[in-house]
Design a protein around this motif. Structure first.
Motif, PDB file in Angstrom:
ATOM      1  N   GLU A  12       0.634  -1.163   0.141  1.00 15.53           N
ATOM      2  CA  GLU A  12       0.033   0.148   0.151  1.00 15.53           C
ATOM      3  C   GLU A  12       0.343   1.374   0.193  1.00 15.53           C
ATOM      4  O   GLU A  12       0.696   2.299  -1.065  1.00 15.53           O
ATOM      5  N   THR A  16       0.951   3.953  -3.246  1.00 16.87           N
ATOM      6  CA  THR A  16       0.405   5.829  -2.306  1.00 16.87           C
ATOM      7  C   THR A  16       1.575   6.560  -2.800  1.00 16.87           C
ATOM      8  O   THR A  16       1.348   7.539  -3.609  1.00 16.87           O
ATOM      9  N   ARG A 107     -12.280   2.101  -9.843  1.00 13.83           N
ATOM     10  CA  ARG A 107     -12.333   1.888  -8.359  1.00 13.83           C
ATOM     11  C   ARG A 107     -11.624   1.354  -7.516  1.00 13.83           C
ATOM     12  O   ARG A 107     -11.928   1.105  -6.097  1.00 13.83           O
ATOM     13  N   ASN A 109      -7.961   1.459  -5.587  1.00 11.27           N
ATOM     14  CA  ASN A 109      -6.715   2.714  -5.099  1.00 11.27           C
ATOM     15  C   ASN A 109      -6.207   2.991  -5.769  1.00 11.27           C
ATOM     16  O   ASN A 109      -4.370   4.123  -5.577  1.00 11.27           O
TER      17      ASN A 109
END
Length: 346
Positions: A12, A16, A107, A109
């Motif tokens: 993640e 990011t 949809r 991230n």
């Protein structure tokens, strides 16, 4: 914290970080007031690449059995099936080759999740196996297709693992709202080819195949693609040669010769030599002084080769009614045209 949780957190964080860098880049490229609008990106996408299972299903049987010496040599030189280190290297490559741009309307991230979802849906359609589809662990939690795709590479049988790699590669041309990420795809397939170098598998064009079917593509087909796919003016020649190679794989020698002849005509037309037939174009090229001086012997050889290809095409091509050409003649005709493109397309 468990090892799987640490891996998920690290993943993640990487996603990011990628999105943050992309956001900064897009802000830096924002047009100033009164500036001319930039031209839209070209959205020429290739047709879907065959997955490995598709290739195996359509592959013609060998014309002769493998003898004991060939089998012993194959065992000594190659590892089959895919070993664990090879699978792990493929997953690491996939992680390193995640898309670096946000995908409009996604949809997910992270762009890699969207791309993996597209790849898995392609695998579902090709294999007819809904169990491959990513499922939500909870109604309020999105599925994790990237993790599912990499799991297929590590844990699946060879065809499933190679289908996952091929579907990921093809997804570079299927991202919604974006043009074909051609350079990213090229880098990924180049990395796959390096990883598979010690196996019975290889990369040809945009697909993974058995190395024994690679033929002369290491010397001709791959350099050909590297030379002309970046030139829109030659894309038609490239596509026609790829059609010829596909016909060879399918055992359709007549179709392959016809496509090769058409590719040679397209090349000559690109060079400015027109005519109703291939022979007419070759005559026009010689009349215009193509390859003179010290290159005259080369011109004579090219003229002879061109007339020979035209002869095969006229007698045996699928547009005519002669007997089917020998597969070896078809392979030679296709690759001779490939060499002519390599030499004269610049």
């Amino acid at each position: 914290m468990s090892l799987s949780s640490l891996r998920s957190t690290a993943y993640e964080w990487r996603c990011t970080s990628i999105l943050w860098r992309v956001s900064l880049f897009r802000r830096s490229r924002k047009p100033q007031p009164g500036a001319e609008p930039s031209e839209p990106l070209e959205d020429a996408r290739p047709g879907p690449a065959r997955l490995y299972s598709d290739y195996i299903d359509s592959r013609p049987s060998r014309t002769r059995p493998i003898d004991s010496a060939e089998r012993a040599m194959s065992r000594a030189l190659y590892r089959d099936p895919l070993t664990e280190p090879v699978r792990h290297k493929l997953v690491i490559l996939i992680e390193q080759c995640q898309p670096m741009v946000p995908i409009p309307g996604s949809r997910f991230n992270a762009p890699a999740q969207e791309m993996a979802n597209i790849a898995i849906e392609r695998m579902v359609a090709v294999r007819g196996d809904l169990s491959l589809r990513s499922h939500r662990p909870h109604p309020q939690i999105l599925p994790r297709p990237f993790e599912d795709l990499t799991r297929y590479v590590i844990e699946g049988d060879c065809p499933l693992a190679l289908d996952a790699v091929g579907a990921w590669a093809d997804a570079y041309a299927r991202l919604p709202g974006l043009s074909w990420l051609r350079e990213e795809e090229r880098r990924f397939l180049s990395g796959v080819d390096e990883i598979l170098a010690g196996t019975i598998f290889a990369v040809r064009g945009r697909e993974v195949i058995l190395r024994e079917d690679l033929g002369a593509s290491v010397l001709i087909d791959r350099p050909l693609a590297a030379l002309i796919t970046g030139d829109p003016a030659l894309r038609g020649v490239d596509d026609k040669l790829r059609e010829a190679l596909t016909e060879l794989d399918a055992g359709k020698a007549a179709d392959a010769v016809t496509d090769a002849g058409t590719a040679l005509q397209m090349l000559l037309e690109h060079l400015g030599y027109t005519g109703g037939q291939l022979g007419d174009q070759l005559k026009a090229a010689r009349k215009a002084g193509w390859l003179t001086g010290t290159d005259t012997p080369l011109a004579d050889a090219v003229d002879s080769l061109g007339r020979w290809i035209a002869s095969i095409r006229n007698q045996h091509g699928d547009a005519h009614h002669g007997s089917a050409p020998d597969r070896r003649d078809a392979e030679l005709a296709v690759r001779v045209v490939g060499l002519l493109v390599l030499r004269f397309a610049e």
